[in-house]
Design a protein around this motif. Sequence first.
Motif, PDB file in Angstrom:
ATOM      1  N   GLY A 142       0.988  -1.056  -0.011  1.00 35.57           N
ATOM      2  CA  GLY A 142       0.074  -0.125   0.059  1.00 35.57           C
ATOM      3  C   GLY A 142       0.885   1.290  -0.003  1.00 35.57           C
ATOM      4  O   GLY A 142       2.074   1.040  -0.031  1.00 35.57           O
ATOM      5  N   PRO A 143       0.374   2.395   0.278  1.00 35.86           N
ATOM      6  CA  PRO A 143       1.070   3.667   0.243  1.00 35.86           C
ATOM      7  C   PRO A 143       1.996   3.825   1.435  1.00 35.86           C
ATOM      8  O   PRO A 143       1.606   3.073   2.388  1.00 35.86           O
ATOM      9  N   GLN A 144       3.044   4.178   1.264  1.00 33.54           N
ATOM     10  CA  GLN A 144       3.998   4.090   2.351  1.00 33.54           C
ATOM     11  C   GLN A 144       4.123   5.389   2.995  1.00 33.54           C
ATOM     12  O   GLN A 144       3.604   6.423   2.479  1.00 33.54           O
ATOM     13  N   LYS A 145       4.476   5.442   4.307  1.00 33.17           N
ATOM     14  CA  LYS A 145       4.561   6.641   5.058  1.00 33.17           C
ATOM     15  C   LYS A 145       5.801   7.440   4.916  1.00 33.17           C
ATOM     16  O   LYS A 145       6.938   6.675   4.841  1.00 33.17           O
ATOM     17  N   GLY A 146       5.705   8.619   4.714  1.00 31.06           N
ATOM     18  CA  GLY A 146       6.866   9.613   4.336  1.00 31.06           C
ATOM     19  C   GLY A 146       7.728   9.482   5.562  1.00 31.06           C
ATOM     20  O   GLY A 146       7.259   9.144   6.832  1.00 31.06           O
ATOM     21  N   GLU A 147       8.829   9.860   5.342  1.00 30.20           N
ATOM     22  CA  GLU A 147       9.959   9.961   6.680  1.00 30.20           C
ATOM     23  C   GLU A 147       9.779  11.225   7.370  1.00 30.20           C
ATOM     24  O   GLU A 147       9.411  12.253   7.113  1.00 30.20           O
TER      25      GLU A 147
END
Length: 148
Positions: free
Chosen positions: A33-38
């Motif tokens: 799924g979409p990744q969480k930003g840093e």
Amino acid sequence: QEIFERFFGTANPFADFGFNETLPFASRLRKPGPQKGETQTLDLECTLEELFNGCTKRIPITRKRYDPTGTLQDDQKLLTIDVRPGWKAGTKITFPNQGDEGPNITPADVVFVLREAAHESYAREGNNLIYTARISLLDALTDCGVQV
């Protein structure tokens, strides 16, 4: 089971429906799924007076956001932090999903880490304030008062 496998070509009659050997619908679970930003970590400097009395800090940040046309734009946001009396250096304040966006990336978190600004007269050690006074040996050995 051997006859079933020869007739249908598989030992698992439900394999075509997403039920593999290990997990039901495992093939659908493998798709990312979409990744969480840093996470963006920023320092928030406060004086001893602000940490003792508490204060409100307003910090402007610039972040990347999608506009209605679908292009990334720089966006200004003013974040408000209520510093409570007694907070210590190292306290973390998190603003979830207030950071940069990107393609297939959900907005990152913005974390402020409280830093204690140097004070000209005092230093903080835990819950104690330390004051260092320079006095002569004679004053140290006799009864003297130090104005703080």
